[in-house]
Scaffold this motif. Structure first.
Motif, PDB file in Angstrom:
ATOM      1  N   VAL A  88       0.811  -1.210   0.000  1.00 52.93           N
ATOM      2  CA  VAL A  88       0.000   0.000   0.000  1.00 52.93           C
ATOM      3  C   VAL A  88       0.845   1.261   0.000  1.00 52.93           C
ATOM      4  CG1 VAL A  88      -0.201   0.183   2.511  1.00 52.93           C
ATOM      5  CG2 VAL A  88      -2.066   1.026   1.064  1.00 52.93           C
ATOM      6  N   ASP A  89       2.129   1.149   0.357  1.00 50.95           N
ATOM      7  CA  ASP A  89       3.003   2.318   0.449  1.00 50.95           C
ATOM      8  C   ASP A  89       3.956   2.461  -0.737  1.00 50.95           C
ATOM      9  OD1 ASP A  89       4.761   0.244   0.972  1.00 50.95           O
ATOM     10  OD2 ASP A  89       4.940   0.683   3.106  1.00 50.95           O
ATOM     11  N   LEU A  90       3.608   1.892  -1.882  1.00 54.91           N
ATOM     12  CA  LEU A  90       4.452   1.987  -3.073  1.00 54.91           C
ATOM     13  C   LEU A  90       3.740   2.732  -4.200  1.00 54.91           C
ATOM     14  CD1 LEU A  90       6.084  -1.553  -3.436  1.00 54.91           C
ATOM     15  CD2 LEU A  90       7.078   0.502  -2.423  1.00 54.91           C
ATOM     16  N   VAL A 109      10.219 -18.229 -18.444  1.00 60.52           N
ATOM     17  CA  VAL A 109      11.123 -18.725 -17.392  1.00 60.52           C
ATOM     18  C   VAL A 109      11.627 -17.614 -16.489  1.00 60.52           C
ATOM     19  CG1 VAL A 109      11.841 -20.673 -18.817  1.00 60.52           C
ATOM     20  CG2 VAL A 109      13.217 -18.578 -18.798  1.00 60.52           C
ATOM     21  N   LEU A 110      11.208 -16.373 -16.736  1.00 58.66           N
ATOM     22  CA  LEU A 110      11.675 -15.254 -15.936  1.00 58.66           C
ATOM     23  C   LEU A 110      10.585 -14.729 -15.005  1.00 58.66           C
ATOM     24  CD1 LEU A 110      13.625 -13.147 -18.599  1.00 58.66           C
ATOM     25  CD2 LEU A 110      14.502 -14.934 -17.067  1.00 58.66           C
ATOM     26  N   LEU A 111      10.989 -14.399 -13.787  1.00 59.43           N
ATOM     27  CA  LEU A 111      10.123 -13.697 -12.839  1.00 59.43           C
ATOM     28  C   LEU A 111      10.725 -12.305 -12.689  1.00 59.43           C
ATOM     29  CD1 LEU A 111       7.764 -13.651 -10.837  1.00 59.43           C
ATOM     30  CD2 LEU A 111       9.318 -14.555  -9.094  1.00 59.43           C
ATOM     31  N   VAL A 112      10.057 -11.297 -13.225  1.00 60.14           N
ATOM     32  CA  VAL A 112      10.615  -9.955 -13.315  1.00 60.14           C
ATOM     33  C   VAL A 112      10.243  -9.123 -12.095  1.00 60.14           C
ATOM     34  CG1 VAL A 112      10.729  -7.847 -14.692  1.00 60.14           C
ATOM     35  CG2 VAL A 112      10.529 -10.061 -15.825  1.00 60.14           C
ATOM     36  N   SER A 113      11.249  -8.508 -11.504  1.00 60.87           N
ATOM     37  CA  SER A 113      11.082  -7.709 -10.301  1.00 60.87           C
ATOM     38  C   SER A 113      11.798  -6.378 -10.477  1.00 60.87           C
ATOM     39  CB  SER A 113      11.664  -8.477  -9.099  1.00 60.87           C
ATOM     40  OG  SER A 113      11.716  -7.666  -7.960  1.00 60.87           O
ATOM     41  N   GLY A 114      11.467  -5.391  -9.610  1.00 65.14           N
ATOM     42  CA  GLY A 114      12.075  -4.078  -9.720  1.00 65.14           C
ATOM     43  C   GLY A 114      12.846  -3.682  -8.475  1.00 65.14           C
ATOM     44  N   TYR A 115      13.002  -2.386  -8.301  1.00 64.44           N
ATOM     45  CA  TYR A 115      13.694  -1.808  -7.156  1.00 64.44           C
ATOM     46  C   TYR A 115      12.789  -0.754  -6.503  1.00 64.44           C
ATOM     47  CZ  TYR A 115      18.102  -3.869  -8.728  1.00 64.44           C
ATOM     48  OH  TYR A 115      19.104  -4.755  -9.085  1.00 64.44           O
ATOM     49  N   ARG A 116      13.135  -0.403  -5.283  1.00 61.94           N
ATOM     50  CA  ARG A 116      12.395   0.670  -4.634  1.00 61.94           C
ATOM     51  C   ARG A 116      13.361   1.697  -4.049  1.00 61.94           C
ATOM     52  NH1 ARG A 116       9.799  -1.730   0.996  1.00 61.94           N
ATOM     53  NH2 ARG A 116      11.757  -2.060   2.111  1.00 61.94           N
ATOM     54  N   LEU A 117      12.885   2.930  -4.010  1.00 66.35           N
ATOM     55  CA  LEU A 117      13.611   4.029  -3.404  1.00 66.35           C
ATOM     56  C   LEU A 117      12.802   4.553  -2.228  1.00 66.35           C
ATOM     57  CD1 LEU A 117      14.705   6.006  -6.600  1.00 66.35           C
ATOM     58  CD2 LEU A 117      16.188   4.636  -5.122  1.00 66.35           C
ATOM     59  N   ASN A 118      13.464   4.852  -1.137  1.00 70.13           N
ATOM     60  CA  ASN A 118      12.781   5.314   0.058  1.00 70.13           C
ATOM     61  C   ASN A 118      12.496   6.813   0.012  1.00 70.13           C
ATOM     62  OD1 ASN A 118      12.620   2.829   1.281  1.00 70.13           O
ATOM     63  ND2 ASN A 118      14.492   3.081   2.475  1.00 70.13           N
ATOM     64  N   CYS A 119      11.234   7.154   0.261  1.00 68.99           N
ATOM     65  CA  CYS A 119      10.798   8.543   0.309  1.00 68.99           C
ATOM     66  C   CYS A 119      10.639   8.953   1.775  1.00 68.99           C
ATOM     67  CB  CYS A 119       9.464   8.685  -0.433  1.00 68.99           C
ATOM     68  SG  CYS A 119       8.743  10.321  -0.391  1.00 68.99           S
ATOM     69  N   GLU A 120      11.006  10.176   2.125  1.00 72.27           N
ATOM     70  CA  GLU A 120      10.905  10.634   3.510  1.00 72.27           C
ATOM     71  C   GLU A 120       9.474  10.964   3.916  1.00 72.27           C
ATOM     72  OE1 GLU A 120      13.533  13.897   4.097  1.00 72.27           O
ATOM     73  OE2 GLU A 120      15.358  12.667   3.972  1.00 72.27           O
ATOM     74  N   LYS A 121       8.594  11.144   2.943  1.00 74.76           N
ATOM     75  CA  LYS A 121       7.223  11.551   3.230  1.00 74.76           C
ATOM     76  C   LYS A 121       6.294  10.341   3.343  1.00 74.76           C
ATOM     77  CE  LYS A 121       7.678  15.944   0.738  1.00 74.76           C
ATOM     78  NZ  LYS A 121       7.165  16.770  -0.386  1.00 74.76           N
ATOM     79  N   LEU A 210       8.521   4.149  -5.607  1.00 71.75           N
ATOM     80  CA  LEU A 210       8.780   4.970  -4.431  1.00 71.75           C
ATOM     81  C   LEU A 210       8.126   4.333  -3.219  1.00 71.75           C
ATOM     82  CD1 LEU A 210       8.325   8.697  -5.551  1.00 71.75           C
ATOM     83  CD2 LEU A 210      10.445   7.550  -4.905  1.00 71.75           C
ATOM     84  N   HIS A 211       8.901   4.176  -2.158  1.00 74.91           N
ATOM     85  CA  HIS A 211       8.408   3.589  -0.915  1.00 74.91           C
ATOM     86  C   HIS A 211       8.148   4.704   0.084  1.00 74.91           C
ATOM     87  CE1 HIS A 211       9.281   1.332   3.021  1.00 74.91           C
ATOM     88  NE2 HIS A 211       8.068   0.999   2.630  1.00 74.91           N
ATOM     89  N   LEU A 212       6.880   4.919   0.422  1.00 75.99           N
ATOM     90  CA  LEU A 212       6.514   5.989   1.343  1.00 75.99           C
ATOM     91  C   LEU A 212       6.903   5.646   2.773  1.00 75.99           C
ATOM     92  CD1 LEU A 212       2.963   6.776  -0.106  1.00 75.99           C
ATOM     93  CD2 LEU A 212       5.117   7.976  -0.575  1.00 75.99           C
ATOM     94  N   ASN A 213       7.209   6.651   3.531  1.00 79.96           N
ATOM     95  CA  ASN A 213       7.670   6.475   4.904  1.00 79.96           C
ATOM     96  C   ASN A 213       6.542   5.972   5.818  1.00 79.96           C
ATOM     97  OD1 ASN A 213       9.573   6.642   7.037  1.00 79.96           O
ATOM     98  ND2 ASN A 213       8.736   8.617   7.641  1.00 79.96           N
ATOM     99  N   HIS A 214       6.907   5.199   6.849  1.00 80.58           N
ATOM    100  CA  HIS A 214       5.944   4.781   7.873  1.00 80.58           C
ATOM    101  C   HIS A 214       6.691   4.284   9.095  1.00 80.58           C
ATOM    102  CE1 HIS A 214       6.580   0.434   7.163  1.00 80.58           C
ATOM    103  NE2 HIS A 214       6.697   0.776   5.890  1.00 80.58           N
TER     104      HIS A 214
END
Length: 247
Positions: A88-90, A109-121, A210-214
């Motif tokens: 819920v915070d992405l 044959v591939l399971l595709v995934s990403g990256y996240r960046l931490n947001c201060e808000k 973007l990963h929202l702060n909590h």
């Protein structure tokens, strides 16, 4: 429907507001995506139709948060060919899943995934995403530390940010193990079971969220629950290793 995003949550009003604003504003560029909200709480927080391509399921409870069980409930309501557990915070920085879906459909044959960046808000407007991306931080603990890399490169642990599972294979793999309660391990356990020995996890730097702060949450981040989950995870890994060696 191409993709079902399963969102299991409790007591995240600002994150939910941000999520719904993003999805409502971008549903026209994500016509093949549905959002399945599964809320665990004593009372529902959504009392009307949440919007186009959005389903809402309320589970009345206030005990230990069992994300795996909620995701399995949401799976039963979803219809997408691809399925993913979506926090819920992405927020995707490009506001769509166009690249993610394109890569996910390139190979069976591939399971595709990403990256996240931490947001201060804890909450951002959709219009602020580019600015927040430039200010966001890498989660050093989860992406860069030596022990984390060793787990992946040497010990074979598998982590993923929004991996897109094929529905049929996900169900065949047993979906999420509901013995995991609170935070941790249910996701990498599923990824390892899903991959087996014939598929591969791919993390793409073009897929950024973007990963929202909590703050930490009682009944979710409790140390005792995390240790219990870790014990179950390593027990299951040992069992899989024994089964593989016995063949």
């Amino acid at each position: 429907m191409t993709l079902s995003l399963l969102v299991a949550y409790r007591n995240r009003p600002l994150h939910l507001k941000c999520l719904l604003e993003w999805f409502t504003k971008t549903v026209h560029i994500n016509p093949g995506i549905e959002l399945v909200l599964i809320e665990s709480s004593p009372r529902p927080s959504i009392v009307k139709d949440p919007g186009k391509n959005i389903k809402y399921v309320h589970v009345q409870e206030d005990g230990i948060f069992n994300k795996a069980r909620l995701l399995n409930i949401g799976l039963g309501y979803s219809v997408g060919k691809l399925v993913s557990s979506y926090d819920v915070d992405l927020i995707p920085i490009d506001l769509s899943f166009k690249k993610h879906l394109l890569l996910a459909e390139e190979s069976d044959v591939l399971l595709v995934s990403g990256y996240r960046l931490n947001c201060e808000k804890e909450y951002i407007n959709v219009e602020e995403i580019e600015e927040e991306r430039l200010q966001a931080a890498i989660c050093v603990k989860e992406e860069c530390c030596e022990s984390f890399l060793r787990e992946q490169l040497v010990e074979g642990h598998r982590y993923g940010v929004i991996p897109l599972f094929n529905r049929e294979r996900l169900i065949k793999a047993g979906a999420w193990d509901e013995r995991f309660e609170g935070w941790g391990a249910e996701d990498k356990d599923l990824i390892e079971r899903y991959l087996g020995g014939t598929r591969y996890l791919v993390r793409c730097p073009d897929l950024i969220y973007l990963h929202l702060n909590h703050e930490e949450t009682a009944g979710w981040n409790d140390l005792a629950l995390t240790r219990k989950n870790d014990s179950l995870y390593y027990e299951k890994r040992a069992q899989r290793k024994m089964m593989k060696e016995s063949k």
